[in-house]
Design an enzyme around this catalytic site. Structure first.
Site, PDB file in Angstrom:
ATOM      1  N   PRO A   2       4.686  -4.173   5.479  1.00 30.98           N
ATOM      2  CA  PRO A   2       5.189  -5.410   6.097  1.00 30.98           C
ATOM      3  C   PRO A   2       4.545  -6.670   5.519  1.00 30.98           C
ATOM      4  CG  PRO A   2       4.565  -3.797   7.762  1.00 30.98           C
ATOM      5  CD  PRO A   2       4.034  -3.303   6.455  1.00 30.98           C
ATOM      6  N   GLU A   3       5.377  -7.492   4.888  1.00 32.69           N
ATOM      7  CA  GLU A   3       4.976  -8.833   4.471  1.00 32.69           C
ATOM      8  C   GLU A   3       5.846  -9.798   5.271  1.00 32.69           C
ATOM      9  OE1 GLU A   3       4.936  -9.173   0.176  1.00 32.69           O
ATOM     10  OE2 GLU A   3       4.502  -7.059  -0.061  1.00 32.69           O
ATOM     11  N   HIS A  92       0.810   8.667  16.138  1.00 29.13           N
ATOM     12  CA  HIS A  92       0.162   7.379  15.883  1.00 29.13           C
ATOM     13  C   HIS A  92       0.759   6.236  16.693  1.00 29.13           C
ATOM     14  CE1 HIS A  92      -1.681   9.587  12.667  1.00 29.13           C
ATOM     15  NE2 HIS A  92      -0.531   9.716  12.027  1.00 29.13           N
ATOM     16  N   ARG A 112      -2.263   4.197   9.716  1.00 27.03           N
ATOM     17  CA  ARG A 112      -3.565   3.923   9.093  1.00 27.03           C
ATOM     18  C   ARG A 112      -4.442   2.978   9.884  1.00 27.03           C
ATOM     19  NH1 ARG A 112      -1.617   4.204   2.828  1.00 27.03           N
ATOM     20  NH2 ARG A 112      -0.321   5.985   3.267  1.00 27.03           N
ATOM     21  N   ARG A 153      -9.002 -23.002  -9.960  1.00 27.07           N
ATOM     22  CA  ARG A 153      -9.243 -22.127 -11.110  1.00 27.07           C
ATOM     23  C   ARG A 153      -9.181 -20.660 -10.697  1.00 27.07           C
ATOM     24  NH1 ARG A 153     -11.167 -23.667 -15.748  1.00 27.07           N
ATOM     25  NH2 ARG A 153     -12.197 -21.691 -16.111  1.00 27.07           N
TER      26      ARG A 153
END
Length: 281
Positions: A2-3, A92, A112, A153
DNA sequence: AGTAAACTCCGGAAGC
DNA sequence: TGCTTCCGGAGTTTAC
């Protein structure tokens, strides 16, 4: 994983299904997914009306009456699913909340356990700390603010992945956006011309909007709030396509390590500028 | 101080 | 079958 597009898909679906509904019984079978004190959840949530479900960065946020916010971070394998209360409970599953006046419940599952849940009340909403800093929303940031964010940078890929700078981009949408913009992932961010920076922002927006239209990407674990897979993975142009031909120039897609992550790009469409190579010496 | 890399959590998948 | 290794979002730690 998931983003932003996946969290947005889930938030929109939950907004449609749950806004205006009232939360019921809370069953928390793994207390360590809750950040902060998990004990008040069972007392605090039942009877609260969901005023809005929204997204910030990769997080899904429930706004409840009484000024309470319930925040879900999905990590890599987190799922939020609304289903009938008597559906089989998958492995889970850590949190279940029934929805009053329906036979449904909301389930949070996370194999997880890289995800988590926060319950913010008016008294514990201490400024930003429980969630960490969150950067600019890529769909809302102005081109000027975006260029300022790039004036550092660092490798562009590492910068885009840094959630405290730009919020919501993970490995998939970074690589896809850099390819759409024709920018090499190792380019030093502050060497990009403003034209190239603007082009990158447009590529990010186009990629995210399209991914949202396709309900996100399912590689392994991701499911939307109805338990269905996304379909944007079928439109990936570089991500996990090592050795396959680039869809614009047929060059073989390469995989390298950038910012410690698998990074996929087309060596022809995404050339490193001479400028960047010099600055590396 | 700003950046980068290593380490940590965890379970599933792939390889041997 | 059973072992080892790899992977990764994000927080933390360590090193330049």
């Amino acid at each position: 994983m998931p983003e932003l597009p996946e969290a947005e898909t889930i938030a929109r679906q939950l907004q449609r299904q749950l806004a205006g509904r009232t939360l019921g019984r809370v069953r928390l079978t793994r207390t360590d997914i809750v950040h902060g004190d998990p004990r008040p959840l069972g007392k605090l949530l039942p009877g609260r009306r969901v005023t809005q479900v929204s997204r910030r960065a990769k997080r899904v946020i429930f706004s409840l009456d009484g000024g309470i916010e319930l925040v879900f971070r999905l990590g890599m394998t987190g799922r939020m699913i609304v289903c009938p209360t008597d559906d089989p409970v998958e492995k889970h599953t850590h949190l279940r909340i029934t929805i009053d006046a329906t036979s449904n419940e909301l389930r949070f599952c996370d194999a997880r356990r890289f995800g988590g849940v926060w319950c913010l009340t008016e008294s514990n909403r201490f400024i930003g700390k429980p969630l960490g800093e969150v950067g600019l929303e890529p769909l809302e940031v102005t081109p000027t603010a975006f260029r300022v964010a790039l004036s550092r940078r660092r490798q562009i890929k590492a910068l885009l992945m840094d959630q405290t700078v730009i919020a919501g981009l993970g490995n998939i949408y970074c690589d896809e956006s850099l390819h759409a913009a024709g920018i090499h992932p190792l380019t030093q961010a502050d060497t990009l011309s403003s034209d190239r920076a603007n082009r990158l922002l447009r590529a990010i927006r186009m990629t995210l909007r399209k991914a949202i239209r396709f309900n996100g990407s399912t590689l392994m674990d991701y499911r939307d709030a109805d338990g269905r897979e996304g379909s944007f993975q079928k439109l990936h142009r570089v991500y996990q396509r090592r050795g396959e031909p680039c869809c614009t120039c047929r060059t073989s897609i390469r995989r390298i390590l950038a910012a410690g992550r698998s990074t996929f790009f087309c060596p022809t469409c995404q050339r490193k500028s001479r400028n960047t190579e010099k600055s590396k010496l």
